[in-house]
Write a protein that holds these residues in place. Structure first.
Motif, mmCIF file in Angstrom:
data_model
loop_
_atom_site.group_PDB
_atom_site.id
_atom_site.type_symbol
_atom_site.label_atom_id
_atom_site.label_comp_id
_atom_site.label_asym_id
_atom_site.label_seq_id
_atom_site.Cartn_x
_atom_site.Cartn_y
_atom_site.Cartn_z
ATOM 1 N N UNK A 9 6.927 8.934 -1.584
ATOM 2 C CA UNK A 9 7.438 10.281 -1.767
ATOM 3 C C UNK A 9 8.403 10.339 -2.938
ATOM 4 N N UNK A 10 8.305 11.409 -3.702
ATOM 5 C CA UNK A 10 9.189 11.596 -4.850
ATOM 6 C C UNK A 10 9.073 13.021 -5.349
ATOM 7 N N UNK A 11 9.786 13.304 -6.406
ATOM 8 C CA UNK A 11 9.716 14.611 -7.049
ATOM 9 C C UNK A 11 8.486 14.665 -7.951
ATOM 10 N N UNK A 12 7.688 15.708 -7.783
ATOM 11 C CA UNK A 12 6.507 15.888 -8.610
ATOM 12 C C UNK A 12 6.436 17.333 -9.082
ATOM 13 N N UNK A 13 5.695 17.551 -10.137
ATOM 14 C CA UNK A 13 5.503 18.905 -10.633
ATOM 15 C C UNK A 13 4.265 19.525 -10.004
ATOM 16 N N UNK A 14 4.279 20.828 -9.896
ATOM 17 C CA UNK A 14 3.106 21.525 -9.396
ATOM 18 C C UNK A 14 1.889 21.157 -10.239
ATOM 19 N N UNK A 15 0.790 20.907 -9.556
ATOM 20 C CA UNK A 15 -0.426 20.483 -10.229
ATOM 21 C C UNK A 15 -0.564 18.981 -10.354
ATOM 22 N N UNK A 16 0.495 18.268 -10.066
ATOM 23 C CA UNK A 16 0.474 16.816 -10.174
ATOM 24 C C UNK A 16 -0.088 16.144 -8.933
ATOM 25 N N UNK A 17 0.017 14.825 -8.919
ATOM 26 C CA UNK A 17 -0.540 14.025 -7.831
ATOM 27 C C UNK A 17 0.484 13.008 -7.349
ATOM 28 N N UNK A 18 0.358 12.659 -6.082
ATOM 29 C CA UNK A 18 1.142 11.585 -5.499
ATOM 30 C C UNK A 18 0.275 10.808 -4.526
ATOM 31 N N UNK A 19 0.661 9.564 -4.277
ATOM 32 C CA UNK A 19 -0.024 8.747 -3.286
ATOM 33 C C UNK A 19 1.011 8.181 -2.331
ATOM 34 N N UNK A 20 0.854 8.522 -1.070
ATOM 35 C CA UNK A 20 1.746 8.014 -0.037
ATOM 36 C C UNK A 20 1.103 6.830 0.659
ATOM 37 N N UNK A 21 1.944 5.903 1.083
ATOM 38 C CA UNK A 21 1.495 4.712 1.794
ATOM 39 C C UNK A 21 2.281 4.566 3.089
ATOM 40 N N UNK A 22 1.590 4.160 4.137
ATOM 41 C CA UNK A 22 2.239 3.837 5.408
ATOM 42 C C UNK A 22 1.719 2.477 5.853
ATOM 43 N N UNK A 23 2.638 1.557 6.069
ATOM 44 C CA UNK A 23 2.269 0.223 6.531
ATOM 45 C C UNK A 23 2.755 0.046 7.962
ATOM 46 N N UNK A 24 1.862 -0.419 8.810
ATOM 47 C CA UNK A 24 2.188 -0.609 10.229
ATOM 48 C C UNK A 24 2.360 -2.083 10.550
ATOM 49 N N UNK A 25 3.429 -2.375 11.275
ATOM 50 C CA UNK A 25 3.638 -3.709 11.841
ATOM 51 C C UNK A 25 3.627 -3.548 13.350
ATOM 52 N N UNK A 26 2.786 -4.330 14.024
ATOM 53 C CA UNK A 26 2.635 -4.135 15.469
ATOM 54 C C UNK A 26 2.805 -5.446 16.229
ATOM 55 N N UNK A 27 3.235 -5.308 17.459
ATOM 56 C CA UNK A 27 3.293 -6.441 18.377
ATOM 57 C C UNK A 27 2.906 -5.920 19.757
ATOM 58 N N UNK A 28 1.863 -6.477 20.306
ATOM 59 C CA UNK A 28 1.382 -6.094 21.638
ATOM 60 C C UNK A 28 1.035 -4.608 21.698
ATOM 61 N N UNK A 29 0.493 -4.094 20.621
ATOM 62 C CA UNK A 29 0.106 -2.696 20.573
ATOM 63 C C UNK A 29 -1.155 -2.575 19.747
ATOM 64 N N UNK A 30 -2.119 -1.841 20.293
ATOM 65 C CA UNK A 30 -3.380 -1.624 19.588
ATOM 66 C C UNK A 30 -3.418 -0.197 19.063
ATOM 67 N N UNK A 31 -3.546 -0.055 17.769
ATOM 68 C CA UNK A 31 -3.595 1.270 17.159
ATOM 69 C C UNK A 31 -5.032 1.781 17.163
ATOM 70 N N UNK A 32 -5.215 2.981 17.695
ATOM 71 C CA UNK A 32 -6.532 3.624 17.674
ATOM 72 C C UNK A 32 -6.697 4.572 16.498
ATOM 73 N N UNK A 33 -5.607 5.229 16.139
ATOM 74 C CA UNK A 33 -5.684 6.177 15.043
ATOM 75 C C UNK A 33 -4.319 6.306 14.377
ATOM 76 N N UNK A 34 -4.334 6.718 13.135
ATOM 77 C CA UNK A 34 -3.101 6.971 12.389
ATOM 78 C C UNK A 34 -3.217 8.310 11.685
ATOM 79 N N UNK A 35 -2.075 8.855 11.356
ATOM 80 C CA UNK A 35 -2.099 10.200 10.786
ATOM 81 C C UNK A 35 -0.904 10.426 9.889
#
Length: 121
Positions: A9-35
């Motif tokens: 996340x950052x400041x962008x101008x209208x019409x521009x593009x950004x790419x967000x990333x989410x990294x998951x670290x899990x222990x004893x948990x099974x992920x079915x879906x992310x959003x």
């Protein structure tokens, strides 16, 4: 336990593009879906897009045609490519993971801390 860490996340101008990333670290948990959800100032937290382990994808109407959600092969990370940004896209973007606790089978959902996207006119 699940830890979700967003970035991009950052400041962008209208019409521009950004790419967000989410990294998951899990222990004893099974992920079915992310959003990705987003929350603009004074508004509710709304779904942007979600993706299942099998790769099924769902987009909010506001995201269709401009945003693309994707994942790594193991659903340990998700990404959100945002094109043609508008000032109305300004919000804190949150990563969400839904799944179950290994052992108990209890379903849970977890949230990241969020990453701020600001789009200037």
């Amino acid at each position: 336990q699940v830890r979700l860490v967003e970035s991009g996340g950052e400041l962008a101008q209208a019409g521009g593009s950004l790419r967000l990333t989410c990294v998951a670290s899990t222990r004893m948990f099974h992920i079915n879906s992310m959003a990705w959800y987003r929350q603009a100032p004074g508004k509710s937290r709304d779904l942007v897009a979600d993706i299942t382990r099998n790769g099924d994808i769902n987009y909010a109407d506001s995201a269709k045609g401009r945003f693309t959600i994707s994942k790594d092969s193991g659903l340990n990370a998700i990404f959100l490519r945002m094109n043609a940004l508008k000032p109305d896209d300004t919000a804190v973007y949150y990563c969400n993971a839904k799944g179950f606790e290994v052992g108990t089978g209890r379903t849970r959902e977890h949230w990241g801390q969020g990453t701020l996207v600001t789009v200037s006119p």
